[in-house]
Design an enzyme around this catalytic site. Structure first.
Site, mmCIF file in Angstrom:
data_model
loop_
_atom_site.group_PDB
_atom_site.id
_atom_site.type_symbol
_atom_site.label_atom_id
_atom_site.label_comp_id
_atom_site.label_asym_id
_atom_site.label_seq_id
_atom_site.Cartn_x
_atom_site.Cartn_y
_atom_site.Cartn_z
ATOM 1 N N ASN A 1 6.087 -30.605 38.471
ATOM 2 C CA ASN A 1 5.285 -29.549 38.904
ATOM 3 C C ASN A 1 6.006 -28.423 39.696
ATOM 4 O OD1 ASN A 1 3.490 -27.628 40.222
ATOM 5 N ND2 ASN A 1 1.818 -29.206 40.091
ATOM 6 N N ASN B 1 5.265 -25.737 41.109
ATOM 7 C CA ASN B 1 4.829 -25.317 42.497
ATOM 8 C C ASN B 1 4.855 -26.324 43.357
ATOM 9 O OD1 ASN B 1 3.653 -22.551 41.390
ATOM 10 N ND2 ASN B 1 2.082 -23.877 40.083
ATOM 11 N N ASP C 1 1.293 -38.399 44.762
ATOM 12 C CA ASP C 1 0.235 -37.998 43.760
ATOM 13 C C ASP C 1 -0.942 -37.504 44.842
ATOM 14 O OD1 ASP C 1 -1.027 -37.843 41.219
ATOM 15 O OD2 ASP C 1 -2.205 -39.899 41.983
ATOM 16 N N THR C 2 -1.707 -36.529 44.300
ATOM 17 C CA THR C 2 -2.722 -35.999 45.148
ATOM 18 C C THR C 2 -4.030 -35.975 44.316
ATOM 19 O OG1 THR C 2 -1.056 -34.566 46.112
ATOM 20 C CG2 THR C 2 -3.302 -33.478 46.097
ATOM 21 N N PHE D 1 -2.099 -23.289 43.803
ATOM 22 C CA PHE D 1 -2.424 -24.003 42.615
ATOM 23 C C PHE D 1 -3.426 -24.967 42.414
ATOM 24 C CE2 PHE D 1 0.722 -26.394 44.733
ATOM 25 C CZ PHE D 1 0.645 -27.635 44.172
ATOM 26 N N TYR E 1 -6.700 -26.602 42.711
ATOM 27 C CA TYR E 1 -7.901 -26.451 42.978
ATOM 28 C C TYR E 1 -7.856 -25.454 44.290
ATOM 29 C CZ TYR E 1 -9.607 -30.420 40.106
ATOM 30 O OH TYR E 1 -9.893 -31.176 39.098
ATOM 31 N N ASP E 2 -6.808 -24.923 44.804
ATOM 32 C CA ASP E 2 -6.588 -24.127 45.932
ATOM 33 C C ASP E 2 -7.804 -23.155 45.904
ATOM 34 O OD1 ASP E 2 -4.788 -25.792 46.838
ATOM 35 O OD2 ASP E 2 -3.099 -24.283 46.552
ATOM 36 N N LYS F 1 -0.495 -23.240 54.696
ATOM 37 C CA LYS F 1 -0.860 -24.165 54.120
ATOM 38 C C LYS F 1 -0.130 -25.640 54.291
ATOM 39 C CE LYS F 1 -1.746 -25.842 49.179
ATOM 40 N NZ LYS F 1 -1.434 -25.460 47.552
#
Length: 191
Positions: A9, A11, A68-69, A148, A150-151, A171
């Site tokens: 990813n 981002n 992992d998020t 990116f 669910y932001d 952020k």
């Protein structure tokens, strides 16, 4: 020191690179020749982070860290959680995911949610994990065009803007990934 950040990813890579001190050289998966999807088959966020770090160490031999998020929404029994990236299906489309989540919350007054990141570090044969949590709520509609995932629908507690409306520096200071990576950096600075 050189570490691989086990993500495809871009981002996420950009976000984390801004948090890592200059004396640590961060390598991407592309830079080590890893072009396959790193497995994420565990049923917890922590399990996926550990699995990804172990995969890179085992198959490529590099010290590395992985994260992992998941977005956990109270009214949906902490869904989408570990399935956040694939919530609306295997296509991993952020807009589809957000639309499904907003639809599932339509009749629910409780919009409390939290982002949770677990970073797993595989270094010198040892494994450590670091967790970051950011509490907030799900907005009624999408706002902002930064960030990116669910932001655009996540508003952190104490703020009137979504993650997609605030700048990356803020952020990183208040967000889940920034908190987890700060703990990682603090640990690396003790070595």
């Amino acid at each position: 020191m050189q570490l691989v950040f086990a993500t495809n990813n871009l981002n996420k890579l950009k976000e984390v690179q801004s948090l890592i001190p200059d004396h640590i050289k961060l390598l991407s998966l592309k830079e080590i020749g890893c072009f396959e999807d790193v497995p994420e088959t565990q049923n917890t966020i922590k399990g996926n982070a550990i699995q990804k770090a172990e995969y890179i160490k085992e198959h490529y031999g590099y010290d590395c860290f992985a994260d992992d998020t998941g977005l956990e929404v109270e009214a949906l029994n902490n869904e989408p959680g570990v399935f956040s990236a694939r919530y609306a299906g295997p296509q991993r489309d952020a807009n589809d995911n957000m639309d499904l989540l907003l639809n599932n919350l339509k009749e629910k007054p409780n919009r409390n949610a939290q982002f949770k990141t677990v970073v797993s570090l595989h270094l010198n044969g040892n494994l450590k994990t670091f967790t970051g949590i950011c509490k907030g709520e799900i907005t009624l509609d999408k706002k902002g065009n930064q960030g990116f995932g669910y932001d655009p629908i996540f508003m952190p507690n104490g703020y009137t803007e979504t993650f997609a409306e605030i700048d990356l520096k803020l952020k990183n200071e208040i967000g889940h990934r920034g908190k987890a990576v700060a703990k990682l950096v603090e640990f690396l600075n003790t070595l």
